[in-house]
Every structure is written in structure tokens, then in C-alpha cells.
Design a protein around this motif. Structure first.
Motif, PDB file in Angstrom:
ATOM      1  N   ALA A 136      27.157 -17.139  39.871  1.00 18.94           N
ATOM      2  CA  ALA A 136      28.122 -16.164  40.395  1.00 18.94           C
ATOM      3  C   ALA A 136      27.596 -14.732  40.450  1.00 18.94           C
ATOM      4  O   ALA A 136      27.728 -14.060  41.470  1.00 18.94           O
ATOM      5  N   ASP A 137      26.998 -14.259  39.363  1.00 17.99           N
ATOM      6  CA  ASP A 137      26.607 -12.844  39.344  1.00 17.99           C
ATOM      7  C   ASP A 137      25.478 -12.542  40.323  1.00 17.99           C
ATOM      8  O   ASP A 137      25.502 -11.517  41.008  1.00 17.99           O
TER       9      ASP A 137
ATOM     10  N   LEU B 100      25.914 -10.074  47.706  1.00 19.50           N
ATOM     11  CA  LEU B 100      27.062  -9.751  48.574  1.00 19.50           C
ATOM     12  C   LEU B 100      27.364  -8.253  48.546  1.00 19.50           C
ATOM     13  O   LEU B 100      27.771  -7.672  49.555  1.00 19.50           O
ATOM     14  N   ASP B 101      27.152  -7.613  47.381  1.00 16.04           N
ATOM     15  CA  ASP B 101      27.370  -6.163  47.296  1.00 16.04           C
ATOM     16  C   ASP B 101      26.458  -5.419  48.276  1.00 16.04           C
ATOM     17  O   ASP B 101      26.869  -4.454  48.914  1.00 16.04           O
ATOM     18  N   THR B 102      25.207  -5.882  48.384  1.00 14.93           N
ATOM     19  CA  THR B 102      24.292  -5.200  49.318  1.00 14.93           C
ATOM     20  C   THR B 102      24.727  -5.447  50.764  1.00 14.93           C
ATOM     21  O   THR B 102      24.639  -4.556  51.604  1.00 14.93           O
TER      22      THR B 102
ATOM     23  N   VAL C 190      24.868 -14.082  43.082  1.00 12.51           N
ATOM     24  CA  VAL C 190      25.435 -14.120  44.439  1.00 12.51           C
ATOM     25  C   VAL C 190      26.243 -12.853  44.704  1.00 12.51           C
ATOM     26  O   VAL C 190      26.123 -12.235  45.771  1.00 12.51           O
ATOM     27  N   ALA C 191      27.040 -12.433  43.719  1.00 17.02           N
ATOM     28  CA  ALA C 191      27.843 -11.210  43.897  1.00 17.02           C
ATOM     29  C   ALA C 191      26.940  -9.993  44.116  1.00 17.02           C
ATOM     30  O   ALA C 191      27.258  -9.111  44.916  1.00 17.02           O
ATOM     31  N   ASP C 192      25.785  -9.953  43.427  1.00 12.75           N
ATOM     32  CA  ASP C 192      24.852  -8.828  43.620  1.00 12.75           C
ATOM     33  C   ASP C 192      24.362  -8.771  45.069  1.00 12.75           C
ATOM     34  O   ASP C 192      24.273  -7.689  45.664  1.00 12.75           O
TER      35      ASP C 192
END
Lengths: 296, 296
Positions: A228-229, A235-237, A231-233
């Protein structure tokens, strides 16, 4: 390798079993869903009859969340001399193996980069891994014999082995697979309630972009949960670039010429970065992709 | 149709010319870049010698921003009895035709859904439009004869004609082509400075998702400029889903079980919407795509 076991006879497990059987390995098949195992057996992937003595390698082709518990169980009954898995996340299963009380010396993480949006034994093929990368993630505990058994497995499946660290693997697949999967999903989701006329007006580009959104939601939820983390990193970019693109598009209609020019330059910069990223990807391929890239 | 002109001998123009020539139409070729026109001529797409009398149909295969001015110019010298274009945006060129002083009665907008990331006459093929949708956007001014010439063009190119309103067309392609193009670009851009090891760990999924990012930046800047607000509207909806996905992914590691469960349910919902959107797209196809979709 003369004997192997495949636990989990979905697309990947059955394809591994078919590839090994074709190379003369005796394969034992097992799946909690006995219909799936029977289907794989009927396809010639191996036999559901339990082996009389430990096999040389057991391949756990089960969802990522079950690797720790399944490994502890099959090690407990001495199924094999060496164990690997095929999950597309590696760090969390590695931790769970230790907390489940399995023996990490006999295990090496594995991830063949093949499969995609199809699932189930009927989609399996002995050629699925041909020329595909197959990541192996040995830990400090992994025995040399276990690493070499996994390398033999990759070779028998005609894959291309590459050794990586679990965390580096998970960050890499977040960038190249998990985050793109969610983005394809987001794009496909917008088509659900779109007018038929709109959906009809779509070319090859859209088909390719949303293809992976047809993947099994339960499997993908497990994968995203386990990574999860990272992938979230990623997606933030994407979100930052997406915000910039919207700002630029809105400014193209501005009455202020300086703003308009800046917006055009910003879009141009993004499009050119996309071109360069595409070529960076292409230049890293063992085999160049078809005509669409004219990389030097 | 016995005679036609193609103005602009890039991928689309040359492909149209090749398709018409194959069906026995005499085609006149013109391009501001005479090397491109000479290349198309050498490929057997037609002749650069100017026609002695007006041709039956002229196809303007020039960038969207030039359609108005080019139409006014070629109508001024009586090149053809009817005119169409092939640009992937339709509303703005339609306005620009009127402000450039061209005659809208002799013109019909057109957009064949073919092409993609390749460009230039050498990538052209007489088969490019076979079975592909070809949108036609007649205005209130468009004469019946002009519409019928355009329908004949689509038929000679083996395309599938569909009549649409300019604004509906532009909103549809924002959803199915222009916004996805920008998203593919954003994903590809992140690979530019990624570690080689990360980029290497990528499967077929990534290739398909970023393929369209190899498109010509100048052409795409023109397209985005001409359809900016419709594209920004679609990107806003993506941004909302993307924000929701990041929030859910971050909450998966929460100590609060209710939050964790909600996050899992939210991701599951998104993945299932993506599945349904994919099937909505698939169900709208004249020809079903290959194996990956098991639509009923």
C-alpha cells in the motif's frame, strides 16, 4: 529437478506445472479448490496424488496473504526440500513467513512477470514465462541449494532470472505495475456510466490503456494491501503531475497571453517527459517492443 | 469518386491516399513539406502534379489549428467540389472555418479513429482504416452532396461511418482518447529518472499502458489546446478517484480497524467499478477484443 509440487492451480501455478511437466518433471498438484486442481490435472499439468517422499521444490502459487501460513503448514509435513512462491509482492510475505513460524532457510521469494488480467487454470500455458523476467528475492537465511533450485525452476520455465532485494522489488512493481493498475482502473471506471456513443468513439489506445483493469478485483485488493505505501507514494507523484496538467489546460483559454504561453510550455514539457520516459522504458528491454518506438 | 486531393501527407493523409488509389481514384497530393509529399508519391499514394479541374473531394490532413486557413485557401482556388478533414477535434476547427471566411456549405468535419503513436508517410498503410470508426460531423450548412462524398470516402477506406455533433464528439474523445493520453504520459514520465532495475521489472501491462505516450508531442499539444476544457473536466474526475485511492491505501495500515475495513471496501469498490467500465467498453465494440475480456 525430477519432482516438484505446485500448491495453488490458478493461472500462474498451472502454467508453472505445465512447463515443468513438459520438461519431464513429475509434478504434484494441490489446491483448496479441488475443481481447479482437477482441471489442471485434466490439462496434463501433473497429478493430484500426494508424493510418497519430499519433492525437490514446492511452488506456492497462492495469494500473497496466505504464503506465510501455507509455507508453515507444508514445511510442517515435509512436502519439499526447497520452497518458493510467485506473488507480486515480496516484503510482507517475507515478514509473515517468519511470524508464521516457517523456516526461512528453505524458502526463497519469487515473482515471474507474467500473467495479467486472465485468471484460472484454463488460461494457463506452458509458454507463459518464455523470455519473461522472473525476480528472485533470497534473504540472508536462504540456503544456496534453495536459490539454485529456484534458478533451475526459472530456467525450466524459459524465464530470465534476476536477483533483487524485497523492498527494492516492491518499490519497482509499485511504479511499473501496481500504481498503473489503479490508474487504468480509474480510467476504466469512468466508462461505466458514460453514454454509449462516447464509449463507442474509442480507438486502440484506450483498449490498451484499460486492458489491465479487467484483472480480478480480489487478487488486486490483496496485492494493493500488501504494497500500500509504495503504491500510494507513486500515486502522489501522479497526482502532482495531474494537478499541473489541469491547471495548464484551464490556463490555455486565459485572456493573459503570458499565462497562455506558460501553460502551453508546461504541457509541452510534460508530453516530452512522457516521450523520454517511454524511451527509457524501451531502452531497458531485453527485446525491443514492436514498431511504435523508434529508440536509437 | 474518380478524383480526390489529399492536403497533408503524414500518416493519416498518406493512408487515405493509398486507400483511394488502390480503389482506382486519381489522387492529387500536396504538403508544405515537399519531402513528405514526394515520399507519399514514391509510395504510390498519388501524384504531386496539380489537378487540371476541381477534384470531387479534398481531404485536409493538416494539424487542427490550420484547418480553417487551409480550407479558405484551397476553396479560394477551387480545388474541389467538397472538403473534409481528419482532425481528432471538431468544434474549434468548425468555428475557425467560419472566422477564416471559408464556405461551410462545402465542408464536413471528419475524424477516422486510427493512427496512434506512429507518424509520417512511411508509417502509412492502405489498410489503416479497415473496420475502424470514422466520425463525420455535418453542420447545419453542410450540403447533402458533401455528406455523401464523405460517406463514399469512408466506404472506400473500409471504415465504419458514424454521424455525431461536434461538441458531443469532442467530449467523447476527451474521455476515450485525450485524457487517457495525458495520463499515459504522466505514468511514462515517471520512468525517465527511475532506476534501471525498477524499469526493467515491468511486464506487458506497463507496455500497453504507456505505449500511447510515444505520440508526437507537437501534435498532441495542438489536440489538447483545441479540446482543453473537455479534457480538464475528465482529468478532474480522475483526480477525485486518485485522491480517494491514496487516502484508502494510506488507511490500510491504520491501527483503527473500522478505518482499515472502510479503506479495503473503498479500494474494492474502485476495482469493481474498473471491471464494469472495462466491460461497458467491451460490450460497445463492433468486434469483441481478444481473450482478456469474458463479457457475457
Amino acid at each position: 529437478m525430477r519432482t516438484a509440487a505446485v500448491i495453488g492451480t490458478g493461472l500462474i501455478g498451472t502454467s508453472v506445472a505445465l512447463a515443468l511437466t513438459r520438461r519431464g518433471v513429475t509434478v504434484y498438484l494441490d489446491d483448496a479448490d479441488t475443481t481447479a486442481a482437477a482441471t489442471a490435472e485434466a490439462m496434463g499439468a501433473g497429478s493430484m496424488a500426494a508424493p510418497e517422499s519430499p519433492v525437490e521444490l514446492a511452488v506456492l502459487a497462492v495469494p500473497p496473504a496466505h504464503i506465510g501460513s501455507v509455507l508453515a503448514r507444508v514445511q510442517g509435513r515435509g512436502l519439499a526440500h526447497a520452497y518458493t512462491d510467485v506473488a507480486s509482492v515480496k516484503a510482507r510475505p517475507h515478514h509473515e513467513i517468519q511470524s508464521a513460524g516457517a523456516d526461512p532457510a528453505g524458502y526463497i521469494g519469487g515473482h515471474p512477470l507474467a500473467g495479467g488480467e486472465r485468471s484460472g487454470p484454463l488460461a494457463a500455458s506452458a509458454d507463459l514465462f518464455e523470455g519473461r523476467l522472473w525476480v528472485l528475492t533470497p534473504s540472508a537465511h536462504t540456503e544456496r541449494l534453495v536459490l539454485n533450485r529456484a534458478l533451475e525452476l526459472v530456467s525450466l520455465c524459459s524465464g530470465v532470472p534476476v536477483i533483487m532485494d524485497t523492498v527494492a522489488h516492491d518499490r519497482a512493481v509499485a511504479l511499473t505495475s501496481h500504481a498503473p493498475h489503479l490508474i487504468a482502473t480509474i480510467m476504466a471506471a469512468r466508462l461505466e456510466n458514460a453514454a454509449d456513443e462516447s464509449v463507442r468513439v474509442s480507438g486502440q489506445g484506450l483498449r490498451d490503456v484499460i486492458r489491465i483493469a479487467a484483472g480480478d478485483p480480489s487478487l488486486w485488493r490483496d496485492i494493493l494491501d500488501a504494497n500500500a505505501d509504495a503504491v500510494a507514494d507513486v500515486l502522489d507523484t501522479y497526482a502532482a503531475d495531474l494537478g499541473g496538467a489541469v491547471t495548464a489546460l484551464r490556463a490555455l483559454g486565459s485572456a493573459d497571453e503570458t499565462r497562455r504561453k506558460q501553460a502551453g510550455a508546461d504541457l509541452d514539457d510534460l508530453l516530452r517527459r512522457g516521450n523520454r520516459g517511454m524511451h527509457a522504458w524501451c531502452g531497458n528491454r531485453a527485446r525491443r517492443p514492436p514498431v511504435f518506438c523508434r529508440c536509437p
